[in-house]
Motif scaffolding. Structure first.
Motif, PDB file in Angstrom:
ATOM      1  N   LEU A 139       0.323  -1.220   0.136  1.00 42.31           N
ATOM      2  CA  LEU A 139      -0.262  -0.124  -0.011  1.00 42.31           C
ATOM      3  C   LEU A 139       0.752   1.463   0.431  1.00 42.31           C
ATOM      4  N   TRP A 140       1.775   1.441   0.792  1.00 43.63           N
ATOM      5  CA  TRP A 140       2.363   2.463   1.130  1.00 43.63           C
ATOM      6  C   TRP A 140       3.337   2.661  -0.940  1.00 43.63           C
ATOM      7  N   GLN A 141       4.107   1.482  -0.715  1.00 43.06           N
ATOM      8  CA  GLN A 141       4.452   1.251  -2.346  1.00 43.06           C
ATOM      9  C   GLN A 141       3.528   2.562  -3.326  1.00 43.06           C
ATOM     10  N   LYS A 142       1.578   1.945  -3.057  1.00 46.97           N
ATOM     11  CA  LYS A 142       1.831   2.453  -4.207  1.00 46.97           C
ATOM     12  C   LYS A 142       1.097   4.036  -3.912  1.00 46.97           C
ATOM     13  N   VAL A 143       0.984   4.378  -1.886  1.00 43.61           N
ATOM     14  CA  VAL A 143       0.977   5.619  -2.344  1.00 43.61           C
ATOM     15  C   VAL A 143       2.149   6.915  -2.904  1.00 43.61           C
ATOM     16  N   ILE A 144       3.686   5.670  -2.282  1.00 43.19           N
ATOM     17  CA  ILE A 144       4.505   6.081  -3.236  1.00 43.19           C
ATOM     18  C   ILE A 144       3.887   7.319  -4.730  1.00 43.19           C
ATOM     19  N   ALA A 145       3.924   6.030  -5.437  1.00 39.81           N
ATOM     20  CA  ALA A 145       3.779   5.966  -6.802  1.00 39.81           C
ATOM     21  C   ALA A 145       2.921   7.247  -7.044  1.00 39.81           C
ATOM     22  N   ARG A 146       2.381   6.693  -7.062  1.00 44.53           N
ATOM     23  CA  ARG A 146       0.595   7.756  -7.278  1.00 44.53           C
ATOM     24  C   ARG A 146       0.958   9.414  -6.368  1.00 44.53           C
ATOM     25  N   GLU A 147       1.811   9.203  -5.528  1.00 42.82           N
ATOM     26  CA  GLU A 147       1.638  10.871  -4.701  1.00 42.82           C
ATOM     27  C   GLU A 147       2.908  11.465  -5.425  1.00 42.82           C
ATOM     28  N   ILE A 148       4.429  10.861  -5.640  1.00 44.44           N
ATOM     29  CA  ILE A 148       5.050  12.056  -5.441  1.00 44.44           C
ATOM     30  C   ILE A 148       5.885  10.534  -6.446  1.00 44.44           C
ATOM     31  N   ARG A 149       6.222   9.558  -7.076  1.00 45.98           N
ATOM     32  CA  ARG A 149       7.280   9.362  -7.951  1.00 45.98           C
ATOM     33  C   ARG A 149       6.661   9.965  -9.210  1.00 45.98           C
ATOM     34  N   ARG A 150       5.196   9.993  -9.723  1.00 49.46           N
ATOM     35  CA  ARG A 150       5.076  10.502 -11.020  1.00 49.46           C
ATOM     36  C   ARG A 150       5.616  11.757 -11.218  1.00 49.46           C
ATOM     37  N   GLU A 151       6.134  12.628 -10.230  1.00 46.21           N
ATOM     38  CA  GLU A 151       6.515  14.600 -10.184  1.00 46.21           C
ATOM     39  C   GLU A 151       7.533  14.303 -10.184  1.00 46.21           C
ATOM     40  N   ILE A 152       7.981  12.877 -10.024  1.00 46.50           N
ATOM     41  CA  ILE A 152       9.569  13.398 -10.275  1.00 46.50           C
ATOM     42  C   ILE A 152      10.271  13.239 -12.274  1.00 46.50           C
ATOM     43  N   GLN A 153      11.474  13.710 -12.159  1.00 45.78           N
ATOM     44  CA  GLN A 153      11.644  14.291 -13.696  1.00 45.78           C
ATOM     45  C   GLN A 153      13.336  14.431 -13.628  1.00 45.78           C
ATOM     46  N   ILE A 154      13.466  13.434 -13.954  1.00 43.04           N
ATOM     47  CA  ILE A 154      15.166  13.722 -14.143  1.00 43.04           C
ATOM     48  C   ILE A 154      15.815  14.067 -15.457  1.00 43.04           C
ATOM     49  N   SER A 155      16.635  15.299 -15.825  1.00 42.67           N
ATOM     50  CA  SER A 155      16.281  15.719 -16.480  1.00 42.67           C
ATOM     51  C   SER A 155      18.059  15.472 -17.441  1.00 42.67           C
ATOM     52  N   PRO A 156      17.804  15.293 -18.648  1.00 37.74           N
ATOM     53  CA  PRO A 156      19.846  14.843 -18.892  1.00 37.74           C
ATOM     54  C   PRO A 156      20.362  16.032 -18.392  1.00 37.74           C
ATOM     55  N   GLU A 157      20.165  17.280 -18.609  1.00 39.25           N
ATOM     56  CA  GLU A 157      21.576  18.356 -17.477  1.00 39.25           C
ATOM     57  C   GLU A 157      21.613  17.037 -16.572  1.00 39.25           C
ATOM     58  N   GLU A 158      20.781  16.512 -15.469  1.00 38.55           N
ATOM     59  CA  GLU A 158      21.292  16.279 -14.324  1.00 38.55           C
ATOM     60  C   GLU A 158      22.086  14.490 -14.668  1.00 38.55           C
ATOM     61  N   VAL A 159      22.029  14.923 -15.369  1.00 42.39           N
ATOM     62  CA  VAL A 159      22.577  13.112 -16.150  1.00 42.39           C
ATOM     63  C   VAL A 159      23.782  13.439 -16.376  1.00 42.39           C
ATOM     64  N   ASP A 160      23.966  14.377 -17.374  1.00 45.19           N
ATOM     65  CA  ASP A 160      25.393  14.656 -18.134  1.00 45.19           C
ATOM     66  C   ASP A 160      26.057  15.661 -16.609  1.00 45.19           C
ATOM     67  N   SER A 161      25.386  15.270 -15.645  1.00 45.14           N
ATOM     68  CA  SER A 161      26.364  16.122 -14.600  1.00 45.14           C
ATOM     69  C   SER A 161      26.869  15.427 -13.870  1.00 45.14           C
ATOM     70  N   VAL A 162      26.147  14.021 -13.678  1.00 48.00           N
ATOM     71  CA  VAL A 162      27.021  13.139 -12.756  1.00 48.00           C
ATOM     72  C   VAL A 162      27.728  12.087 -13.574  1.00 48.00           C
TER      73      VAL A 162
END
Length: 416
Positions: A139-162
């Motif tokens: 249930l908590w995994q589903k809550v996180i997926a619905r309320e948080i995970r979909r809002e997280i976007q990692i840009s190519p620039e962030e990957v390039d920086s790493v």
């Protein structure tokens, strides 16, 4: 939320669970805690203490049971808050999902699901207690997926920086680490959480299995995978943790380590050096051939023609079309080529060339060429893994904040 003292009397209360007398049975169902008016019974707590001890290989002494009880109760309280939040959001976990999760855990222990549940029964653990724990996690995994995970976007620039940072760290040490994280949400929790972290650390040093305790107690997103952070560089960890790991050898455990958000316990699994990085480029070219005895005027004419053609391209697709119109058999795709294998003049022209951008015309063997980089990749660096790590870090931080807010808003009454 404040965990009241008085848990030292827990063993006496827990001991009555196994008695047959009606008074004892009634006592076993007495509330150990109320979470927003939802009861956690003494029997719930006793079953979970047994489950933790069985899964982690901790001896069943009265002293160990007393030590485990506060941290187990804290975990159950968090699970109830998570399940209540899922109910508020209308999120459910189906029985089939729980069955599948149990089957996977049984398989990891080289058992059939029925055998696994029989082991729980032989250790005095009701299978429903284990199912409830799995339900809470799903249930908590589903809550996180619905309320948080979909809002997280990692840009190519962030990957390039790493990637750039990793390339600069070539030859430095990489670490394989497991973690247990316990958050401190308010000042009055400091002593209690530190004591819990100290007890867990001691249990690990006494031989308890790290992955099992991580699954039971860690409040990081890695709890689902036994605390496994995978391979990382020290710079991706909090400074206090990185400095501690720098002094450790594989197999060692350290903790509790105080950081901004709470306490870490870590185990260093392995180390390795960051491998030399080999960059590969996917190239296309426009090639204008010249005879071996070409005069300077012919070379300049070919260079001007190459500049004219380059001005007609703005992507690898248009590069292919213009290369074809150039009429040379050597125009077109060169495929994937290691940067280090290219002649120095070509390597210099494409090393920092942006993707989908034509190079200046350069002299090559018996001709003039315009080059374009269509793709870049680095062996030894997994961009997908970098993106996944960045997303996990953001997810972990936001999930901790979410859980902190649930605790602060909750009414929790410890009855023991």
């Amino acid at each position: 939320m404040h965990m009241m003292r008085g848990l030292r009397s827990l063993l006496l209360a827990l001991a009555i669970v196994g008695l047959a007398a009606p008074a004892a049975a009634q006592q076993a169902l007495r509330a150990a805690a109320l979470v927003n008016d939802e009861v956690i019974s003494i029997m719930d707590l006793e079953m979970r203490v047994r489950l933790v001890m069985t899964a982690s290989g901790i001896s069943g002494s009265a002293e160990q049971r007393n030590r485990l009880a506060p941290q187990v109760l804290r975990s159950i309280i968090d699970e109830r808050l998570q399940m209540q939040e899922a109910a508020r959001l209308g999120i459910e976990a189906q029985d089939a999902e729980i069955d599948n999760a149990i089957a996977r855990i049984a398989q990891q222990n080289n058992m059939a699901p029925r055998q696994f549940l029989d082991v729980l029964r032989r250790n005095g653990i009701l299978p429903q207690v284990f199912r409830n724990q799995i339900r809470a996690k799903l249930l908590w995994q589903k809550v996180i997926a619905r309320e948080i995970r979909r809002e997280i976007q990692i840009s190519p620039e962030e990957v390039d920086s790493v990637v750039e940072r990793l390339m600069a760290q070539e030859g430095e040490r990489r670490l394989r680490v497991r973690e247990i994280f316990l958050s401190v949400d308010a000042g009055d929790e400091e002593q209690e959480v530190r004591a819990t972290a100290q007890r867990l650390t001691q249990q690990l040093r006494n031989g308890a299995e790290f992955s099992s305790l991580a699954r039971q107690f860690s409040q990081a997103a890695t709890a689902a995978v036994g605390g496994d952070l995978g391979w990382l560089t020290p710079g991706s960890l909090p400074d206090q943790v990185a400095n501690t790991l720098d002094e450790m050898q594989p197999g060692q455990i350290a903790g509790p380590i105080r950081t901004f958000g709470g306490y870490y316990i870590v185990r260093l699994e392995d180390t390795r050096q960051i491998a030399a990085i080999e960059e590969t480029v996917n190239l296309k070219q426009i090639y204008l051939p010249l005879p071996g005895d070409a005069a300077s005027s012919d070379i300049e004419e070919a260079r001007a023609r190459a500049e004219e053609l380059a001005g007609q391209v703005d992507s690898c697709e248009s590069m292919s079309n213009v290369a074809k119109s150039a009429g040379s058999a050597n125009s077109g795709s060169l495929g994937e080529v290691k940067l280090s294998s290219l002649p120095e003049n070509i390597r210099g022209a494409v090393a920092d060339l942006p993707i989908d951008t034509p190079s200046r015309p350069i002299e090559v063997n018996a001709g003039i060429a315009v080059l374009m980089v269509c793709e870049r990749s680095q062996s030894g660096i997994d961009r997908d893994q970098i993106r996944e790590n960045l997303a996990r870090q953001q997810l972990d931080l936001r999930a901790q904040r979410y859980m902190r807010d649930l605790r602060r808003a909750a009414h929790v009454d410890i009855r023991l």
